[in-house]
Write a protein that holds these residues in place. Sequence first.
Motif, PDB file in Angstrom:
ATOM      1  N   VAL A 191       0.847  -1.201   0.000  1.00 33.89           N
ATOM      2  CA  VAL A 191       0.000   0.000   0.000  1.00 33.89           C
ATOM      3  C   VAL A 191       0.881   1.249   0.000  1.00 33.89           C
ATOM      4  N   GLY A 192       1.920   1.242   0.845  1.00 38.29           N
ATOM      5  CA  GLY A 192       2.791   2.413   0.966  1.00 38.29           C
ATOM      6  C   GLY A 192       3.537   2.721  -0.314  1.00 38.29           C
ATOM      7  N   MET A 193       4.098   1.703  -0.957  1.00 44.09           N
ATOM      8  CA  MET A 193       4.907   1.987  -2.152  1.00 44.09           C
ATOM      9  C   MET A 193       4.029   2.439  -3.319  1.00 44.09           C
ATOM     10  N   THR A 194       2.785   1.949  -3.374  1.00 41.00           N
ATOM     11  CA  THR A 194       1.886   2.399  -4.439  1.00 41.00           C
ATOM     12  C   THR A 194       1.471   3.845  -4.199  1.00 41.00           C
ATOM     13  N   TYR A 195       1.183   4.185  -2.942  1.00 40.01           N
ATOM     14  CA  TYR A 195       0.797   5.564  -2.624  1.00 40.01           C
ATOM     15  C   TYR A 195       1.981   6.517  -2.820  1.00 40.01           C
ATOM     16  N   ALA A 196       3.196   6.056  -2.464  1.00 42.05           N
ATOM     17  CA  ALA A 196       4.386   6.910  -2.628  1.00 42.05           C
ATOM     18  C   ALA A 196       4.750   7.070  -4.111  1.00 42.05           C
ATOM     19  N   GLY A 197       4.383   6.098  -4.942  1.00 41.37           N
ATOM     20  CA  GLY A 197       4.710   6.173  -6.360  1.00 41.37           C
ATOM     21  C   GLY A 197       6.057   5.592  -6.702  1.00 41.37           C
ATOM     22  N   GLY A 198       6.673   4.878  -5.777  1.00 42.76           N
ATOM     23  CA  GLY A 198       7.971   4.256  -6.052  1.00 42.76           C
ATOM     24  C   GLY A 198       8.265   3.197  -5.009  1.00 42.76           C
ATOM     25  N   CYS A 199       8.793   2.045  -5.436  1.00 36.59           N
ATOM     26  CA  CYS A 199       9.149   0.970  -4.500  1.00 36.59           C
ATOM     27  C   CYS A 199      10.478   1.306  -3.826  1.00 36.59           C
ATOM     28  N   ALA A 200      11.028   0.351  -3.075  1.00 33.44           N
ATOM     29  CA  ALA A 200      12.288   0.604  -2.375  1.00 33.44           C
ATOM     30  C   ALA A 200      13.400   0.928  -3.367  1.00 33.44           C
ATOM     31  N   SER A 201      13.508   0.154  -4.442  1.00 34.84           N
ATOM     32  CA  SER A 201      14.553   0.410  -5.439  1.00 34.84           C
ATOM     33  C   SER A 201      14.197   1.594  -6.327  1.00 34.84           C
ATOM     34  N   GLY A 202      12.910   1.744  -6.678  1.00 33.83           N
ATOM     35  CA  GLY A 202      12.484   2.865  -7.504  1.00 33.83           C
ATOM     36  C   GLY A 202      12.702   4.198  -6.808  1.00 33.83           C
TER      37      GLY A 202
ATOM     38  N   PRO B 179       1.859  14.634   0.621  1.00 38.19           N
ATOM     39  CA  PRO B 179       1.307  13.529   1.433  1.00 38.19           C
ATOM     40  C   PRO B 179       1.724  12.150   0.925  1.00 38.19           C
ATOM     41  N   ASN B 180       1.916  12.015  -0.398  1.00 35.61           N
ATOM     42  CA  ASN B 180       2.344  10.720  -0.934  1.00 35.61           C
ATOM     43  C   ASN B 180       3.711  10.346  -0.389  1.00 35.61           C
ATOM     44  N   ALA B 181       4.617  11.337  -0.341  1.00 38.85           N
ATOM     45  CA  ALA B 181       5.960  11.054   0.166  1.00 38.85           C
ATOM     46  C   ALA B 181       5.935  10.774   1.663  1.00 38.85           C
ATOM     47  N   VAL B 182       5.130  11.552   2.403  1.00 38.33           N
ATOM     48  CA  VAL B 182       5.107  11.414   3.865  1.00 38.33           C
ATOM     49  C   VAL B 182       4.463  10.094   4.284  1.00 38.33           C
ATOM     50  N   PHE B 183       3.216   9.889   3.886  1.00 36.30           N
ATOM     51  CA  PHE B 183       2.496   8.692   4.346  1.00 36.30           C
ATOM     52  C   PHE B 183       2.966   7.431   3.617  1.00 36.30           C
ATOM     53  N   GLY B 184       3.301   7.585   2.333  1.00 35.88           N
ATOM     54  CA  GLY B 184       3.843   6.439   1.620  1.00 35.88           C
ATOM     55  C   GLY B 184       5.175   5.998   2.213  1.00 35.88           C
ATOM     56  N   GLY B 185       6.041   6.967   2.521  1.00 37.06           N
ATOM     57  CA  GLY B 185       7.336   6.643   3.115  1.00 37.06           C
ATOM     58  C   GLY B 185       7.187   5.982   4.475  1.00 37.06           C
ATOM     59  N   LEU B 186       6.295   6.530   5.312  1.00 36.91           N
ATOM     60  CA  LEU B 186       6.066   5.935   6.637  1.00 36.91           C
ATOM     61  C   LEU B 186       5.595   4.486   6.520  1.00 36.91           C
ATOM     62  N   ALA B 187       4.623   4.240   5.617  1.00 37.35           N
ATOM     63  CA  ALA B 187       4.094   2.877   5.454  1.00 37.35           C
ATOM     64  C   ALA B 187       5.167   1.937   4.907  1.00 37.35           C
ATOM     65  N   MET B 188       6.013   2.430   3.993  1.00 38.50           N
ATOM     66  CA  MET B 188       7.082   1.575   3.465  1.00 38.50           C
ATOM     67  C   MET B 188       8.098   1.235   4.549  1.00 38.50           C
ATOM     68  N   GLY B 189       8.485   2.258   5.340  1.00 35.78           N
ATOM     69  CA  GLY B 189       9.478   2.004   6.393  1.00 35.78           C
ATOM     70  C   GLY B 189       8.948   1.033   7.440  1.00 35.78           C
ATOM     71  N   ALA B 190       7.740   1.296   7.937  1.00 28.76           N
ATOM     72  CA  ALA B 190       7.173   0.435   8.975  1.00 28.76           C
ATOM     73  C   ALA B 190       6.822  -0.938   8.402  1.00 28.76           C
ATOM     74  N   GLY B 191       6.197  -0.964   7.216  1.00 31.93           N
ATOM     75  CA  GLY B 191       5.783  -2.241   6.622  1.00 31.93           C
ATOM     76  C   GLY B 191       6.958  -3.153   6.330  1.00 31.93           C
ATOM     77  N   SER B 192       8.070  -2.565   5.857  1.00 29.37           N
ATOM     78  CA  SER B 192       9.234  -3.400   5.541  1.00 29.37           C
ATOM     79  C   SER B 192       9.828  -4.038   6.786  1.00 29.37           C
ATOM     80  N   ARG B 193       9.667  -3.388   7.947  1.00 29.77           N
ATOM     81  CA  ARG B 193      10.179  -3.993   9.195  1.00 29.77           C
ATOM     82  C   ARG B 193       9.186  -5.013   9.739  1.00 29.77           C
ATOM     83  N   LEU B 194       7.883  -4.751   9.559  1.00 33.74           N
ATOM     84  CA  LEU B 194       6.871  -5.677  10.076  1.00 33.74           C
ATOM     85  C   LEU B 194       6.843  -6.974   9.271  1.00 33.74           C
TER      86      LEU B 194
END
Length: 390
Positions: A86-97, A329-344
Amino acid sequence: MVSTLLVAAVVGIALGAFLQKGRFCFVNAFRDFFAYKDSRVTKGVLAATLLTMVFWGIAYQFGYYQGFWTPRWGLTGLVGGFIFGVGMTYAGGCASGTLYRAGEGYLQFWLTLLFMGVGYAGFTVAFPTLESTYFDALTFGEGVSLFAYSSLPAGLLALLVSGAALLVYATLTGRSSVGAALGERADAAEFRPAALAAPAVGLRQFADGTRAYFAGLARAWRNPIESSKQPWDPRTAALGITAAAVLWFTQVSIVGVTGPEARWTGYLLSQVGVDAGSFEYWGSVLFQGQGVGVTVDMVMIAFVIVGAFLAALWSGDFSVRVPKRRRLPNAVFGGLAMGAGSRLAPGCNIGNIYSGIAELSVHSFIAAVGIVAGVYVMTHWIYREVGCAI
């Protein structure tokens, strides 16, 4: 140590360059497929994963590898993977992207990286509680790679799995062509012998497409400098990424992104006075009691941004791009979800979909389902007013 750092620099620059030139992003691969049935990048992701699986399987079989990454398996992969998707789609880029776009000069993706760091830090603070209430409760078995579990030689197993994946792909694409040839009026309950030819039709299309790709690659080599400045076919990026990943596997480990990024967060905070080593997740888990410092995978990840920057500069794609306010908001909330989701989960799209499946990790198959489900749900939400093709 010097040679290892040299490998880290070479692999990082190569990965960054190939990611940038191929526009190789897992959000594009899945979101564009779900929204538009555009499989151009999806084919590149499949090619890179399956090719890496074969070469890693052979390297493992003959002992030319440094180790697997196999977290314990359970529902943590599904839950964390979904949040990350969800986070990477909202942010518009995956971890590598996110890394290659940061190298291209997109300030929005530097902001995404910053808030991924906030997600890593928040997870670290919550880790002692999560360990008992989340990880222990949702984890069912020890981590394992099917390379180590199977009695088949690893190289042969990788070839069989890759062959099966290719057959499924050929059947699906062949069914589309056969269905179109039969016409839309075909009754679902009606038996059509021609439909049995779908795998053969799909394999023939795959062979034709492969021949056309290599013919195009040969034409591009007639003017290599001009061609190098143009965007590349994602399959070309897949070949380059595979070569870099094989070198990294034989010298250091599998390719990961968010683990080293989480270490960077702890290290940078330690440089401004935070006792990062006193936190259990940084001290005992990520840095394994060795002290908070710069590790070789952290160096490699930093060079991914350098490689993307050099490739973008060479192609004329680099410029400092300031994001529009509505995109923040895409960078803020997308980044938060990617950071937390990748650890969870744990692990991101690279750790689980690319490297994890390539090493046949049981955990990563579950996490990959969660990530793809997260992308699917968020894609439908983003395009809710116009609808999705799939």
